[in-house]
Design a protein around this motif. Structure first.
Motif, mmCIF file in Angstrom:
data_model
loop_
_atom_site.group_PDB
_atom_site.id
_atom_site.type_symbol
_atom_site.label_atom_id
_atom_site.label_comp_id
_atom_site.label_asym_id
_atom_site.label_seq_id
_atom_site.Cartn_x
_atom_site.Cartn_y
_atom_site.Cartn_z
ATOM 1 N N THR A 233 15.461 -26.484 -4.039
ATOM 2 C CA THR A 233 14.244 -26.904 -4.676
ATOM 3 C C THR A 233 14.258 -28.372 -4.890
ATOM 4 O O THR A 233 15.533 -29.096 -4.912
ATOM 5 C CB THR A 233 14.247 -26.100 -5.953
ATOM 6 O OG1 THR A 233 15.412 -26.487 -6.828
ATOM 7 C CG2 THR A 233 13.864 -24.551 -5.636
ATOM 8 N N LYS A 235 13.712 -29.732 -7.768
ATOM 9 C CA LYS A 235 14.532 -29.725 -9.050
ATOM 10 C C LYS A 235 16.134 -29.661 -8.887
ATOM 11 O O LYS A 235 16.773 -30.616 -9.613
ATOM 12 C CB LYS A 235 14.067 -28.688 -9.816
ATOM 13 C CG LYS A 235 14.225 -28.886 -11.464
ATOM 14 C CD LYS A 235 13.569 -27.782 -12.236
ATOM 15 C CE LYS A 235 12.488 -28.252 -13.159
ATOM 16 N NZ LYS A 235 11.983 -27.558 -13.969
ATOM 17 N N GLY A 330 16.935 -20.418 -7.152
ATOM 18 C CA GLY A 330 17.176 -20.660 -5.858
ATOM 19 C C GLY A 330 16.844 -19.548 -5.035
ATOM 20 O O GLY A 330 16.404 -18.744 -5.557
#
Ligand code: SAH
Length: 462
Positions: A233, A235, A330
């Motif tokens: 991701t 993030k 995830g």
């Protein structure tokens, strides 16, 4: 311990050596590393000693050692390689107040010279009280290999920075700063930019540690996905960019670890069959310790942290220690495995639910509601199912599953070495025997191409 190791300050002190042959040369080689004033007495000195004298590295008297020659000397070496002569020298020197060493005569010596690993100002002295010189040499060779040749330079420049580093609070924070300098940042800076790079590196490192000291620690529990870095991701990517410490599972691929900040401390806590095992308690201890020290920690787990990831134990440990945490999901290996075979995890008319199962749990083979799985045409992504493949096969068939039910084994999901092994419940044990790496068993799903080919076959048969 008959011999007590100390480091004697010989700066500007007098050290005398009586003898001009090999034994004297060997001692002088060591003594020349010091800042002592060396005086050698030898009627017939070797050319090497003469050269040192010419270079003014020592004072050479071309005569035998005699009374008065050891006055004010800190140390005196009898290195004539002649027992009577050495005894004579030792008696004089002792009377004049020097500590005496006779080469190869432990019994009559007041001190012995250890084997030395020299990374000045870091010096390691090795002594065996004369019991095992071979062992001392071996230990020295081991240490020579272990201690970086640039350790001395690192230490000298680090020493000059001690005052600046006092800006960090004493204790753990200051220790972490020095550990980062000596373990990672210092050697790396030296390798890339030589000695000049060390001071700027220390300054940057100090800045970072001062900021970290002011900042509260935080542990982000982050899913790394199944291996392909492009499946991270955004993030996760950003947190890896910012982390001081990354504590990662064995399942996390090197390509993903590459994305961590270059200065980050990487700690591997591999588990379950893929490399050495780290107990969960140790993992909990590590994340708490680094989080509590003020570091920005990424606890990086394969797939999704919440799928067979012992997530709750880690969160409980962080909460108990009062360390702030966050959770970043995830892609779990099962979902990506389905994508790898071109299938959805659910499909209208085929299965409206999907199960995530583990083949074995802490007690051994895991038990589940096999009956409904066997009879409803459900789909399951089975994790850690290789060892229990035969058990799973037995349970499902016992409850009436058809031996033809597709089970697809997907090994190393999303990695360059990903492999899809199509199988059925009947052939599952053979299929898992073929895959050494981590694998997902997709129960009830065949690879799309095979599914198409199968329905064609069926149609042709009708
Ligand atoms: N949290 C992880 C699962 C951890 S349990 C996730 O969400 O994916 C470990 C098991 O996950 C392995 O035994 C294997 O069955 C599966 N697994 C994890 N990564 C995998 C990968 N890249 N390829 C295939 N299986 C994987």
């Amino acid at each position: 311990m008959k011999h007590f190791p100390i480091f004697l300050n010989v700066e500007g002190r007098r050290i005398v050596v009586a003898g001009g042959g090999d034994a004297a040369i060997a001692k002088l080689r060591l003594l020349l590393k010091t800042e002592a004033r060396l005086t050698v007495f030898a009627e017939d000195p070797a050319p090497e000693i003469e050269a040192w004298a010419d270079a003014r590295r020592l004072t050479l008297h071309r005569r035998a050692f005699g009374p008065g020659d050891a006055l004010c000397a800190a140390l005196a070496y009898g290195a004539a390689e002649d027992a009577a002569e050495d005894a004579r020298v030792a008696a004089i020197a002792r009377a004049e107040g020097a500590l005496v060493n006779i080469v190869d005569n432990l019994h009559d010596s007041a001190f012995i010279t250890p084997a030395i690993v020299d990374r000045d100002p870091v010096v390691v002295a090795i002594g065996t009280e004369g019991a095992a010189p071979v062992l001392a040499r071996k230990i020295k060779a081991d240490l020579e290999e272990r201690l970086s040749p640039v350790l001395g330079t690192l230490t000298r420049i680090g020493k000059a920075f001690r005052h600046a580093a006092d800006a960090l609070p004493m204790g753990r924070k200051r220790r972490d700063f020095w550990a980062a300098y000596y373990d990672t940042d210092g050697p790396r800076a030296f390798a890339e930019g030589g000695q000049e790079a060390l001071r700027p590196t220390l300054e940057r490192l100090l800045d970072r540690h001062l900021n970290a000291a002011a900042r509260a620690g935080h542990v982000a529990i982050v899913g790394a996905g199944p291996g392909d870095p492009e499946l991270l991701t955004l993030k996760a990517r950003r947190l890896l960019d910012e982390a001081d410490v990354v504590i990662h599972d064995g399942l996390v691929t090197p390509e993903i670890l590459e994305l961590a900040r270059r200065e980050a401390l990487l700690i591997s806590v591999a588990k379950e069959g893929y490399g050495p095992t780290t107990p969960q308690a140790e993992i909990n201890r590590l994340i708490v310790e680094h989080g509590a020290s003020g570091a920005q920690v990424v606890r990086l787990k394969g797939g999704d942290p919440g799928v067979f990831g012992r997530l709750d134990e880690e969160i409980d440990a962080l909460e108990a220690a009062g360390v702030a945490w966050s959770l970043v999901p995830g892609l779990t290996a099962g979902a990506v495995a389905a994508a790898a075979v071109g299938q959805g995890l659910t499909r209208r008319g085929r299965n409206a639910s999907v199960r995530i199962l583990t083949g074995h749990d802490m007690q051994g083979f895991a038990d589940h509601d096999w009956r409904s799985l066997a009879t409803t045409g459900e789909v399951a992504a089975i994790y850690m199912g290789k060892k229990s493949a035969r058990f799973i096969q037995g349970r499902l068939m016992m409850h009436g599953a058809s031996p033809d039910t597709p089970v697809t084994v997907v090994e190393n999901v999303s990695r360059p070495d990903q492999r899809v092994v199509p199988a059925t419940l009947a052939t599952l044990p053979q299929a898992v025997a073929e895959v050494p790496g981590p694998a997902i068993l997709l129960y009830g799903l065949a690879p799309r191409a095979q599914a198409a080919a199968l329905s064609e076959l069926k149609e042709a048969a009708q």
